[in-house]
Design a protein around this motif. Structure first.
Motif, PDB file in Angstrom:
ATOM      1  N   HIS A   1       0.858  -1.167   0.000  1.00 39.98           N
ATOM      2  CA  HIS A   1       0.000   0.000   0.000  1.00 39.98           C
ATOM      3  C   HIS A   1       0.903   1.229   0.000  1.00 39.98           C
ATOM      4  O   HIS A   1       1.825   1.316   0.790  1.00 39.98           O
ATOM      5  N   TRP A   2       0.625   2.175  -0.863  1.00 34.48           N
ATOM      6  CA  TRP A   2       1.415   3.395  -0.883  1.00 34.48           C
ATOM      7  C   TRP A   2       0.515   4.549  -1.311  1.00 34.48           C
ATOM      8  O   TRP A   2      -0.574   4.336  -1.831  1.00 34.48           O
TER       9      TRP A   2
ATOM     10  N   SER B   1      -3.856   7.044  -3.436  1.00 29.23           N
ATOM     11  CA  SER B   1      -3.276   5.858  -2.815  1.00 29.23           C
ATOM     12  C   SER B   1      -3.614   4.640  -3.655  1.00 29.23           C
ATOM     13  O   SER B   1      -4.602   4.623  -4.400  1.00 29.23           O
TER      14      SER B   1
ATOM     15  N   ALA C   1      -3.442   0.171  -3.521  1.00 26.45           N
ATOM     16  CA  ALA C   1      -3.226  -1.050  -2.733  1.00 26.45           C
ATOM     17  C   ALA C   1      -3.448  -2.263  -3.613  1.00 26.45           C
ATOM     18  O   ALA C   1      -4.317  -2.246  -4.488  1.00 26.45           O
TER      19      ALA C   1
ATOM     20  N   GLU D   1      -8.710   2.503   6.961  1.00 30.62           N
ATOM     21  CA  GLU D   1      -7.321   2.185   6.665  1.00 30.62           C
ATOM     22  C   GLU D   1      -6.435   3.007   7.578  1.00 30.62           C
ATOM     23  O   GLU D   1      -6.761   4.136   7.943  1.00 30.62           O
ATOM     24  N   THR D   2      -5.342   2.402   7.996  1.00 23.06           N
ATOM     25  CA  THR D   2      -4.366   3.070   8.844  1.00 23.06           C
ATOM     26  C   THR D   2      -3.019   3.028   8.137  1.00 23.06           C
ATOM     27  O   THR D   2      -2.714   2.079   7.418  1.00 23.06           O
ATOM     28  N   MET D   3      -2.270   4.079   8.321  1.00 17.61           N
ATOM     29  CA  MET D   3      -0.954   4.189   7.692  1.00 17.61           C
ATOM     30  C   MET D   3      -0.012   4.945   8.620  1.00 17.61           C
ATOM     31  O   MET D   3      -0.454   5.602   9.560  1.00 17.61           O
TER      32      MET D   3
ATOM     33  N   ASP E   1       2.317   8.071   8.284  1.00 20.62           N
ATOM     34  CA  ASP E   1       2.481   9.213   7.388  1.00 20.62           C
ATOM     35  C   ASP E   1       3.863   9.825   7.635  1.00 20.62           C
ATOM     36  O   ASP E   1       4.223  10.120   8.774  1.00 20.62           O
TER      37      ASP E   1
END
Length: 158
Positions: free
Chosen positions: A1-2, A25, A27, A147-149, A151
């Motif tokens: 995922h980016w 984004s 995925a 969704e969690t990322m 940053d």
């Protein structure tokens, strides 16, 4: 995922910033089920309005941000039948929709260079996606809700 994101503060009042952001984004994720396998990919293009504030804690700054907006989501992929000798492809799911979105993040930055800063922290996004595409062999491809990322941002300020 980016993903990538651009933000622009449009108004400042004290420690509060109001702005707009555009992000993209992508995925990719595998599908493993008894009746089929495959690969799906999703792309999200979103536009949000946000409010943020920065609190100084000694040599650190903490930036809290909350925003709302819309996200365009495109999902496609290919499914294979594991019961066939060569696992032949038999379905190509393809979905698009525009949905509401909300986000929150907390960034931690060292106070140093006054115009360029490096910031890192957690990012949480809710996607109000409502698609649920039927699969040829039963079941459905469900939308993602959260969704969690992590940053990591480079910030320039005047």
């Amino acid at each position: 995922h980016w993903g990538v994101r651009g933000e622009l503060d449009l108004a400042l009042r004290g420690r509060w910033h109001l702005g707009a952001a555009v992000s993209y984004s992508h995925a990719e994720y595998p599908v493993y089920r008894d009746v089929d396998t495959g690969d799906l990919q999703s792309s999200h293009l979103s536009g949000t309005g946000y409010a943020s504030t920065v609190l100084s804690l000694g040599p650190l700054e903490v930036r809290a941000l909350g925003g709302v907006g819309f996200v365009g989501t495109y999902v496609n992929g290919v499914l294979y039948d594991p019961a066939t000798p060569n696992q032949s492809a038999y379905a190509w799911p393809d979905m698009f929709g525009v949905y509401p979105t909300a986000e929150a993040s907390f960034g931690l930055r060292l106070i140093g260079e006054r115009t360029w800063q490096l910031e890192a922290g957690p990012y949480l996004r809710w996607l109000g996606e409502s698609f649920s595409a039927p699969m040829p062999s039963g079941g459905r491809i469900a939308a993602r809700g959260w969704e969690t990322m992590i940053d990591v941002a480079v910030r320039w300020k005047r």
